[in-house]
Design an enzyme around this catalytic site. Sequence first.
Site, short mmCIF file in Angstrom:
data_model
loop_
_atom_site.label_atom_id
_atom_site.label_comp_id
_atom_site.label_asym_id
_atom_site.label_seq_id
_atom_site.Cartn_x
_atom_site.Cartn_y
_atom_site.Cartn_z
N PHE A 1 0.85 -1.19 0.00
CA PHE A 1 0.00 0.00 0.00
C PHE A 1 0.88 1.24 0.00
CE2 PHE A 1 -2.43 3.39 2.16
CZ PHE A 1 -3.51 3.46 1.29
N GLY A 2 0.68 2.09 -1.02
CA GLY A 2 1.42 3.32 -1.12
C GLY A 2 0.55 4.52 -0.82
N TYR A 3 1.06 5.45 -0.02
CA TYR A 3 0.30 6.64 0.35
C TYR A 3 1.11 7.92 0.11
CZ TYR A 3 3.22 6.23 4.50
OH TYR A 3 4.30 6.13 5.33
N GLY A 4 2.35 7.75 -0.35
CA GLY A 4 3.22 8.89 -0.64
C GLY A 4 3.76 8.79 -2.05
N SER A 5 5.07 8.77 -2.19
CA SER A 5 5.65 8.71 -3.53
C SER A 5 5.35 7.40 -4.24
CB SER A 5 7.17 8.92 -3.46
OG SER A 5 7.80 7.90 -2.71
N GLU B 1 13.10 2.99 1.17
CA GLU B 1 12.44 3.56 2.36
C GLU B 1 13.33 3.46 3.61
OE1 GLU B 1 9.60 5.02 1.85
OE2 GLU B 1 9.34 4.32 -0.19
#
Length: 220
Positions: free
Chosen positions: A10-14, A102
């Site tokens: 799950f990606g919420y930024g870049s 990350e």
Amino acid sequence: MAGKPGVWIFGYGSLIWKVDFPVVDRVPGLIRGFVRRFWQGSHDHRGVPGAPGRVVTLIPLDEWKEMKDEHRAAEDCVTWGMAYRLPEDQVDQVLAHLRHREKDGYTEHLVDIFQHQADTEPIIFKAICFIGTTKNSSFHGYKPLNELAQQIATARGPSGPNDEYLLNLAHAMHELAPEAVDHHLYELEARVLSLRRTNESGSADAACPAAAAASISSLS
């Protein structure tokens, strides 16, 4: 409901707008129990040691409720993003790549993803999500929005200017989930765009006297 099978990120930024790893499926959705904030320092991508940028992390609601913040809307208490299913034969390679990407304070956590805000059952269970917890060494925490916008507008790192990160994320979210409420993200977007316009106007004003002097010189 069993949920979609496979290993999901799950990606919420870049990770929403910079997908540099193989995927076999992608699903927009939201997670609950966190707020997205530009409270994580970036010393290796959008800033450098001594002059860090700011990138997003997720703050658990129980911790966020005890913190200072300009925004307290209930609608902010879900976080929209994009889920990616990894190829079965490349899971280890992709995770190794993401752990390196990350590495500045983020660790792996498991989250359930809902497709719509009113849903009661997740569409994806236990997706991997990289979060910079409030205990990591690069967590910088709250800063007043005007100061935060100024930091984002001026910071730059090996991956490019910090404001590019912010504006790419805001643009992606406008397209991905136009119904989403994210006061923190969109107010920062507005402030950084205003700073950009001010800087561009100042640069143009500074260039005008020089151009005028050159023109006068050519006539003498």
